[in-house]
Design a protein around this motif. Structure first.
Motif, mmCIF file in Angstrom:
data_model
loop_
_atom_site.group_PDB
_atom_site.id
_atom_site.type_symbol
_atom_site.label_atom_id
_atom_site.label_comp_id
_atom_site.label_asym_id
_atom_site.label_seq_id
_atom_site.Cartn_x
_atom_site.Cartn_y
_atom_site.Cartn_z
ATOM 1 N N LEU A 70 0.753 -6.999 -1.919
ATOM 2 C CA LEU A 70 1.804 -6.187 -1.295
ATOM 3 C C LEU A 70 1.871 -4.787 -1.910
ATOM 4 C CD1 LEU A 70 4.674 -8.826 -0.915
ATOM 5 C CD2 LEU A 70 3.220 -7.860 0.884
ATOM 6 N N VAL A 71 1.647 -4.712 -3.210
ATOM 7 C CA VAL A 71 1.641 -3.391 -3.859
ATOM 8 C C VAL A 71 0.503 -2.541 -3.321
ATOM 9 C CG1 VAL A 71 1.305 -2.187 -6.051
ATOM 10 C CG2 VAL A 71 2.808 -4.180 -5.943
ATOM 11 N N MET A 72 -0.671 -3.158 -3.138
ATOM 12 C CA MET A 72 -1.812 -2.418 -2.608
ATOM 13 C C MET A 72 -1.579 -2.015 -1.156
ATOM 14 S SD MET A 72 -3.998 -2.012 -5.023
ATOM 15 C CE MET A 72 -5.450 -1.558 -4.079
ATOM 16 N N THR B 261 1.209 -13.783 -8.552
ATOM 17 C CA THR B 261 0.615 -12.513 -8.981
ATOM 18 C C THR B 261 -0.307 -11.945 -7.913
ATOM 19 O OG1 THR B 261 0.712 -13.248 -11.288
ATOM 20 C CG2 THR B 261 -0.746 -11.406 -10.779
ATOM 21 N N ALA B 262 -1.073 -12.815 -7.278
ATOM 22 C CA ALA B 262 -2.005 -12.347 -6.247
ATOM 23 C C ALA B 262 -1.253 -11.767 -5.050
ATOM 24 C CB ALA B 262 -2.910 -13.493 -5.805
ATOM 25 N N ASP B 263 -0.213 -12.473 -4.591
ATOM 26 C CA ASP B 263 0.553 -11.968 -3.448
ATOM 27 C C ASP B 263 1.298 -10.679 -3.803
ATOM 28 O OD1 ASP B 263 -0.285 -14.059 -1.873
ATOM 29 O OD2 ASP B 263 1.485 -15.305 -2.291
ATOM 30 N N GLY B 264 1.801 -10.631 -5.024
ATOM 31 C CA GLY B 264 2.500 -9.413 -5.442
ATOM 32 C C GLY B 264 1.572 -8.216 -5.487
ATOM 33 N N ASN B 265 0.381 -8.406 -6.053
ATOM 34 C CA ASN B 265 -0.585 -7.302 -6.109
ATOM 35 C C ASN B 265 -1.041 -6.889 -4.711
ATOM 36 O OD1 ASN B 265 -0.468 -7.254 -8.905
ATOM 37 N ND2 ASN B 265 -2.196 -8.679 -9.143
ATOM 38 N N SER C 225 11.205 2.743 -2.767
ATOM 39 C CA SER C 225 10.631 2.451 -1.453
ATOM 40 C C SER C 225 9.703 1.239 -1.512
ATOM 41 C CB SER C 225 9.873 3.679 -0.944
ATOM 42 O OG SER C 225 9.226 3.407 0.278
ATOM 43 N N GLN C 226 8.918 1.163 -2.586
ATOM 44 C CA GLN C 226 8.003 0.026 -2.735
ATOM 45 C C GLN C 226 8.771 -1.279 -2.927
ATOM 46 O OE1 GLN C 226 3.988 0.248 -4.812
ATOM 47 N NE2 GLN C 226 5.259 -0.621 -6.444
ATOM 48 N N GLN C 227 9.869 -1.216 -3.653
ATOM 49 C CA GLN C 227 10.688 -2.416 -3.846
ATOM 50 C C GLN C 227 11.244 -2.917 -2.512
ATOM 51 O OE1 GLN C 227 13.813 -1.904 -6.722
ATOM 52 N NE2 GLN C 227 14.880 -3.786 -6.126
ATOM 53 N N LYS C 228 11.699 -2.013 -1.678
ATOM 54 C CA LYS C 228 12.213 -2.408 -0.365
ATOM 55 C C LYS C 228 11.108 -3.019 0.499
ATOM 56 C CE LYS C 228 15.929 1.035 -0.229
ATOM 57 N NZ LYS C 228 16.471 2.233 0.474
ATOM 58 N N TYR C 229 9.907 -2.468 0.389
ATOM 59 C CA TYR C 229 8.788 -2.997 1.169
ATOM 60 C C TYR C 229 8.462 -4.430 0.748
ATOM 61 C CZ TYR C 229 4.094 -3.409 3.119
ATOM 62 O OH TYR C 229 2.985 -3.842 3.813
ATOM 63 N N ILE C 230 8.436 -4.664 -0.558
ATOM 64 C CA ILE C 230 8.126 -6.010 -1.050
ATOM 65 C C ILE C 230 9.218 -6.994 -0.649
ATOM 66 C CG2 ILE C 230 7.868 -7.387 -3.154
ATOM 67 C CD1 ILE C 230 6.471 -4.978 -4.418
ATOM 68 N N GLU C 231 10.468 -6.568 -0.723
ATOM 69 C CA GLU C 231 11.573 -7.460 -0.356
ATOM 70 C C GLU C 231 11.557 -7.800 1.133
ATOM 71 O OE1 GLU C 231 14.779 -5.936 -3.763
ATOM 72 O OE2 GLU C 231 14.975 -5.303 -1.663
#
Length: 294
Positions: A162-164, A156-160, A61-67
């Motif tokens: 989106l994860v948060m 890295t900042a944008d990835g973190n 689910s998190q992977q779909k959200y990031i994509e």
């Protein structure tokens, strides 16, 4: 009439078989031990599988959200955990199938006939379960301890960020309580898989040699004790076999018991009345005595 499928009469499939009196009796060899250890193996393995599956679905689910929120090329790499968690699902289902099946058949049809090949199949399947689940535990432990997911196609900042925002699960597998608990439960389940396999192999060997009954039940059968109809609280009664038509005990099973002696009670003699037993009774026919003449 209930059908008989593969030699298993479905007339014996009754709700009473699931009662405590039947499930926890000691009529059959290792019955209580089997049911306790089999269930522990299934519970721990299935809980490990369930927790791992929940973590897997969170990563997907998190992977779909990031994509969908990170733009073109954004994604999350978590293939290592998704792969090992998928294998852990298979291992849990395998253990539940083998020992759940053994539990069910021993509960409903404990006296069923099995050929040597069938018993050998049970043993080999249980032994295979040890190595199948061991491979899952080792793979889960190594990947969780040394690997982690990461975001690709973004800084890295944008990835973190989106994860948060998604908040499903941390990228570091070691920091997920569900994943760590899944690994711990997997190892505990593997220990009970070994114990269940030993019990299953010993039980099948015992059944093939002397039958499914416990030692005290076999001794009772040798002494012509009707342990099936006279079973009380897990122990065979002292009642010998009876004729099912007349309810009488066969003469061959009767010990030569002496007949009880007949005791004759002494006959009671009625006591004589006070008037007849008293020799100094008053004679009413005698003339009265004048006191003046005395």
């Amino acid at each position: 009439m209930a059908p008989v499928i593969f030699g298993l009469p479905f007339s014996e499939f009754t709700w009473s078989k699931f009662g405590n009196a039947n499930m926890w009796n000691n009529v059959y060899h290792l019955r209580r031990t089997k049911f306790i250890v089999y269930q522990l193996a299934m519970i721990f393995c299935v809980v490990s599988e369930s927790l791992g599956t929940d973590a897997l679905s969170r990563f997907v689910s998190q992977q779909k959200y990031i994509e969908s929120h990170g733009g073109p090329g954004a994604s999350e790499y978590n293939n290592d955990y998704v792969g090992v968690a998928s294998y852990n699902i298979f291992a849990g289902i395998y253990v539940a199938t083998i020992f759940g099946g053994a539990f069910f058949f021993d509960l409903i049809w404990p006296e069923r006939h099995e050929d040597h090949g069938v018993r050998l199949g049970w043993k080999l399947s249980a032994i295979a379960g040890i190595f199948i689940h061991l491979a899952s535990c080792i793979a889960m432990t190594v990947i969780v301890a040394t690997k982690n997911a990461y975001v690709t196609g973004l800084s890295t900042a944008d990835g973190n960020r989106l994860v948060m925002e998604n908040g499903k699960t941390p990228l570091d597998y070691r920091h997920s309580a569900r994943i760590v608990t899944s690994v711990v439960f997997g190892w505990i389940g593997w220990i009970f898989v070994i114990a269940s396999t030993v019990i299953l192999v010993v039980g099948k060997t015992h059944d093939e040699k002397v039958g499914p009954w416990s030692t005290h039940v076999r001794e009772a059968k040798k002494n012509n004790i009707d342990v099936e109809s006279n079973f009380v609280s897990g122990h065979a009664s002292e009642k010998p076999l009876t004729n099912p038509l007349t309810g009488e005990q066969p003469e061959a099973l009767h010990p030569n018991r002496p007949e009880a002696a007949h005791v004759h009670e002494p006959t009671r003699v009625q006591e004589a009345s006070a008037e007849t037993s008293n020799h100094h009774s008053f004679d009413s026919s005698a003339p009265p005595v004048n006191p003046a003449h005395v």
